[in-house]
Design a protein around this motif. Structure first.
Motif, mmCIF file in Angstrom:
data_model
loop_
_atom_site.group_PDB
_atom_site.id
_atom_site.type_symbol
_atom_site.label_atom_id
_atom_site.label_comp_id
_atom_site.label_asym_id
_atom_site.label_seq_id
_atom_site.Cartn_x
_atom_site.Cartn_y
_atom_site.Cartn_z
ATOM 1 N N GLN A 142 -134.391 15.850 36.825
ATOM 2 C CA GLN A 142 -134.936 16.520 35.633
ATOM 3 C C GLN A 142 -133.955 17.521 35.032
ATOM 4 O OE1 GLN A 142 -136.567 15.908 38.494
ATOM 5 N NE2 GLN A 142 -138.748 16.387 38.268
ATOM 6 N N ILE A 143 -133.231 18.229 35.914
ATOM 7 C CA ILE A 143 -132.297 19.245 35.411
ATOM 8 C C ILE A 143 -131.210 18.579 34.565
ATOM 9 C CG2 ILE A 143 -130.548 20.933 36.104
ATOM 10 C CD1 ILE A 143 -132.258 21.528 38.591
ATOM 11 N N VAL A 181 -137.823 22.481 35.019
ATOM 12 C CA VAL A 181 -138.215 22.617 36.412
ATOM 13 C C VAL A 181 -138.362 24.095 36.738
ATOM 14 C CG1 VAL A 181 -137.572 22.023 38.756
ATOM 15 C CG2 VAL A 181 -136.794 20.588 36.859
ATOM 16 N N PHE A 228 -123.079 16.195 31.192
ATOM 17 C CA PHE A 228 -121.729 16.526 31.642
ATOM 18 C C PHE A 228 -120.673 16.158 30.596
ATOM 19 C CE2 PHE A 228 -123.867 16.710 35.694
ATOM 20 C CZ PHE A 228 -123.140 17.636 36.424
ATOM 21 N N SER A 265 -132.629 16.904 31.255
ATOM 22 C CA SER A 265 -133.034 17.791 30.161
ATOM 23 C C SER A 265 -131.877 18.635 29.655
ATOM 24 C CB SER A 265 -134.167 18.696 30.640
ATOM 25 O OG SER A 265 -133.702 19.538 31.675
ATOM 26 N N ASP A 266 -130.672 18.409 30.170
ATOM 27 C CA ASP A 266 -129.509 19.204 29.770
ATOM 28 C C ASP A 266 -129.848 20.689 29.775
ATOM 29 O OD1 ASP A 266 -127.017 19.868 29.050
ATOM 30 O OD2 ASP A 266 -127.018 18.893 27.107
ATOM 31 N N LEU A 300 -126.070 8.054 36.409
ATOM 32 C CA LEU A 300 -127.137 8.006 37.418
ATOM 33 C C LEU A 300 -128.422 8.602 36.855
ATOM 34 C CD1 LEU A 300 -125.022 9.019 40.533
ATOM 35 C CD2 LEU A 300 -126.264 6.858 40.304
ATOM 36 N N ASP A 331 -132.997 21.761 24.111
ATOM 37 C CA ASP A 331 -133.579 20.495 24.548
ATOM 38 C C ASP A 331 -134.313 20.612 25.866
ATOM 39 O OD1 ASP A 331 -130.875 18.417 23.391
ATOM 40 O OD2 ASP A 331 -132.615 19.271 22.371
ATOM 41 N N GLY A 332 -135.334 19.838 25.969
ATOM 42 C CA GLY A 332 -135.954 19.651 27.272
ATOM 43 C C GLY A 332 -136.657 20.862 27.826
ATOM 44 N N GLU A 390 -120.403 9.889 36.205
ATOM 45 C CA GLU A 390 -121.271 9.284 37.225
ATOM 46 C C GLU A 390 -122.641 9.963 37.231
ATOM 47 O OE1 GLU A 390 -119.787 6.904 39.222
ATOM 48 O OE2 GLU A 390 -121.381 6.491 40.657
ATOM 49 N N MET A 391 -122.637 11.289 37.171
ATOM 50 C CA MET A 391 -123.906 12.028 37.160
ATOM 51 C C MET A 391 -124.738 11.666 35.930
ATOM 52 S SD MET A 391 -124.121 13.980 39.915
ATOM 53 C CE MET A 391 -125.421 15.118 39.440
ATOM 54 N N LEU A 435 -127.120 21.439 45.023
ATOM 55 C CA LEU A 435 -127.878 20.215 44.733
ATOM 56 C C LEU A 435 -126.964 19.082 44.268
ATOM 57 C CD1 LEU A 435 -131.151 21.562 43.038
ATOM 58 C CD2 LEU A 435 -130.834 20.751 45.399
ATOM 59 N N GLN A 475 -131.690 7.579 38.835
ATOM 60 C CA GLN A 475 -131.366 7.427 40.258
ATOM 61 C C GLN A 475 -131.009 8.718 40.989
ATOM 62 O OE1 GLN A 475 -128.448 4.298 40.422
ATOM 63 N NE2 GLN A 475 -129.937 2.693 39.957
ATOM 64 N N LEU A 476 -131.141 9.857 40.320
ATOM 65 C CA LEU A 476 -130.917 11.115 41.033
ATOM 66 C C LEU A 476 -132.236 11.549 41.679
ATOM 67 C CD1 LEU A 476 -128.760 13.057 38.399
ATOM 68 C CD2 LEU A 476 -127.957 11.825 40.430
ATOM 69 N N SER A 477 -132.113 12.358 42.720
ATOM 70 C CA SER A 477 -133.338 12.819 43.375
ATOM 71 C C SER A 477 -133.929 14.008 42.604
ATOM 72 C CB SER A 477 -133.032 13.207 44.826
ATOM 73 O OG SER A 477 -132.118 14.275 44.842
ATOM 74 N N ARG A 478 -135.200 14.244 42.796
ATOM 75 C CA ARG A 478 -135.854 15.398 42.169
ATOM 76 C C ARG A 478 -135.419 16.677 42.872
ATOM 77 N NH1 ARG A 478 -140.669 15.205 39.195
ATOM 78 N NH2 ARG A 478 -140.977 17.281 40.017
ATOM 79 N N PRO A 479 -135.281 17.800 42.229
ATOM 80 C CA PRO A 479 -135.424 18.070 40.806
ATOM 81 C C PRO A 479 -134.110 17.910 40.023
ATOM 82 C CG PRO A 479 -135.165 20.130 41.961
ATOM 83 C CD PRO A 479 -135.045 19.049 42.992
ATOM 84 N N LEU A 480 -133.032 17.453 40.687
ATOM 85 C CA LEU A 480 -131.755 17.325 39.987
ATOM 86 C C LEU A 480 -131.882 16.362 38.804
ATOM 87 C CD1 LEU A 480 -128.809 18.268 40.032
ATOM 88 C CD2 LEU A 480 -128.276 16.344 41.514
ATOM 89 N N LEU A 516 -114.769 6.173 42.611
ATOM 90 C CA LEU A 516 -115.311 7.458 43.066
ATOM 91 C C LEU A 516 -115.876 7.334 44.484
ATOM 92 C CD1 LEU A 516 -115.787 10.382 42.183
ATOM 93 C CD2 LEU A 516 -117.990 9.702 41.255
ATOM 94 N N ASN A 518 -127.120 22.289 26.095
ATOM 95 C CA ASN A 518 -127.925 22.447 24.904
ATOM 96 C C ASN A 518 -129.047 23.414 25.251
ATOM 97 O OD1 ASN A 518 -130.018 21.999 22.936
ATOM 98 N ND2 ASN A 518 -128.797 20.253 22.269
ATOM 99 N N GLU A 535 -139.275 25.525 42.486
ATOM 100 C CA GLU A 535 -139.037 24.150 42.927
ATOM 101 C C GLU A 535 -137.549 23.936 43.265
ATOM 102 O OE1 GLU A 535 -139.566 19.592 41.341
ATOM 103 O OE2 GLU A 535 -140.599 21.151 40.208
ATOM 104 N N VAL A 579 -116.644 12.272 38.133
ATOM 105 C CA VAL A 579 -117.871 12.834 38.722
ATOM 106 C C VAL A 579 -118.918 13.100 37.638
ATOM 107 C CG1 VAL A 579 -118.868 14.863 39.886
ATOM 108 C CG2 VAL A 579 -116.752 13.841 40.750
ATOM 109 N N GLU A 602 -126.084 15.804 46.638
ATOM 110 C CA GLU A 602 -126.433 14.512 46.027
ATOM 111 C C GLU A 602 -125.234 13.548 46.082
ATOM 112 O OE1 GLU A 602 -129.544 14.359 44.576
ATOM 113 O OE2 GLU A 602 -129.492 12.345 43.689
ATOM 114 N N MET A 603 -124.065 14.064 45.746
ATOM 115 C CA MET A 603 -122.855 13.232 45.769
ATOM 116 C C MET A 603 -122.573 12.728 47.183
ATOM 117 S SD MET A 603 -121.565 12.958 42.650
ATOM 118 C CE MET A 603 -119.917 12.383 43.017
#
Lengths: 197, 197, 197, 197
Positions: free
Chosen positions: A92-93, D11, A148, A96-97, A80, D5-6, A76-77, D72, A85-90, D90, D2, D15, A73, D76-77
């Motif tokens: 960006q989250i 976000v 991850f 940006s770690d 993606l 970073d970012g 994969e995250m 989220l 390919q993830l939707s917003r705001p995931l 998966l 981290n 949001e 999992v 998403e999954m």
């Protein structure tokens, strides 16, 4: 969760194990990378411990369903997110770690807890004071997303290290050290069906 | 925690195992009591499952350090409370099985998590909808304090039940059912040093 | 656990809070000792953070039921062990701060998790690389038993530190730093009934 | 993870909150659906409890970062699995709501633990004995994938229910019941910055 649905389409555990190893390799993490950290952490306390023992311990951890699923999992995250390919705001989250995300640590924690609460402090230590491959994953931000993966590799390392600490105690009680055991004996459950849990 | 202190005075694991069994017995809980709940929960999904398989599963769980230590601490707290030897206000909190205490569930949860997060829901279910021995412990308030014990027995039951669910999957993949395996084979790690973790 | 029993004899939360503070003091741990570690950990990331903010954060953590109960149980175990009043072999296990015990970390972990999984890595780090008061507790083995207390103080420290990290984010979103807030505002829930959970 | 970073691309929490509500709505889960289960579970113990109190409690839970992030990721999954966009194996594991997957429960558990270990048993109970919306999610297998969502809704329900149980205790100590408090007062932290953690 549903115990009964989909039983027909079930994936064989060999396929899951293979996919786990492939995913780690694809993301630039080898069993040896992880075993090196385990060795450094455990050798001060263990006469006769070799890299081979540590590799066997990592291999054993990577056979656990809980660990395999968390890795699949998480990777994969990350992948993606790299592909956007993830939707917003995931997107960006994960991108940006984000320090307060928490889901990455939770996945790592779940795997760690299967080795008892004593593995938790090792996990926290590794996750905070990133060494070896964990550090390389955490800092190569330009080249990819490892939000991850760094936590999950810290988790596998903590599991494998904790496995050795438990095994050390067993050996002591038998009046032995790691010098007396072959690497295969470190992970006896890997040769027996159904004992890996 | 300190890795090095007291190594000289270390208690042998055989003594801890023995103390765990004695403590359960002293508090009126037999391996069979626990195995009965496991059997009831797992038999609908498992052809050929017998009480003997369930007893072996409970015995295996009771060999884990994490489980043993949680049981020893929890039972000690119950017994000290019964004798009125805890300090205030902890004495009253444990005495009254205070609903928002939480330490009892936490000890049970720690043991459960060594069998993966899938054992957690079984634990929660058993802890809430108390059956069998868990119910008897929870309701015999006149006769003693079982604030910790009911949660810990629910935890051991969830562990043993989850062990069987994992083993069932392994058997399926080999094209077998419990009819094909002797109880001893259910717990192969119990015959091998150092594999119990 | 039983929701209904003993409601009549329930201990008031003020008494539990008072007992928690007294227990820490009796064991030589002050709120300031803990706040000092929090300050050191958080000041690099927080302009305008003062010791007063950190003290308020520790005080807030010490108001949580989960934290209070864990502290009361852990300190009780340490004190009973010092007096030699635990039964064998638990007495020796706690006495020797046995590295594979695990119940001490589990109690600390339970409290930490109420601040999210992100507090877990801080807890692990503090528990492993003992600083300040945590180190003093861990090493004064000649003078007393602190098997539980060092883990629990690491836990409270991680909670208070994590609280500040979350609050920092909230301030950033408002375009503020700690220079803009009085210590009382750091812990607004302490002035409101029922919001502490 | 981290910390640094970012930070620039961070976000805003508003949001994230908005995205969480939209995701639940898109998957057919309303705050009212969840509040109904909370009400059923808590009304026997709480004079004067109304649906409005329960709705406020669910809203408060849905403001927590830990809960939002878990929702989220899980949703998403599920959605990626519905579209067949996860990689093998998966895709099959999530598709078939594989009973031994465990990552879904782990995400739910992480959120639950922020309300203390006492919320864990409620979570386990709800996850096992699916009621209301949780059952509808679990059984509409023909129409979509809800492998993560049923566990996460059980988790939010357990959190909101546990919040009320804690609040009930606070009210008791003040000699009050829910009849004495307006729904807004149930969730006072929702009106204060930085107190939600």
């Amino acid at each position: 969760m549903n115990d009964m649905d989909g039983r027909r389409f079930r994936v064989h555990s060999d396929e899951v194990t293979k996919a786990t190893h492939e995913a780690l390799e694809r993301r630039g993490v080898s069993v040896r990378d992880i075993a090196e950290i385990v060795y450094e952490m455990q050798v001060p306390y263990n006469d006769g411990l070799t890299m081979k023992h540590c590799i066997e311990s990592v291999e054993s951890v990577l056979k656990k369903r809980e660990v395999q699923h968390a890795l699949l999992v998480g990777i994969e995250m990350d992948e993606l997110a790299e592909k956007g390919q993830l939707s917003r705001p995931l997107q960006q989250i994960v991108d940006s770690d984000e320090g307060l995300f928490g889901v990455d640590e939770m996945l790592g924690l779940g795997a760690v807890l299967t080795y008892g609460s004593i593995a938790v402090t090792t996990f926290g230590h590794l996750d905070k004071n990133k060494v070896g491959i964990i550090n390389r994953l955490d800092t190569k931000t330009g080249e990819g997303v490892h939000t991850f993966l760094d936590d999950l590799v810290a988790s596998v390392t903590a599991c494998a290290s904790s496995r050795i600490a438990h095994r050390t105690r067993d050996l002591e009680e038998e009046g032995k050290t790691y010098e007396d055991v072959s690497p295969e004996e470190v992970a006896p459950e890997s040769h027996i069906d159904g004992a890996e849990t």
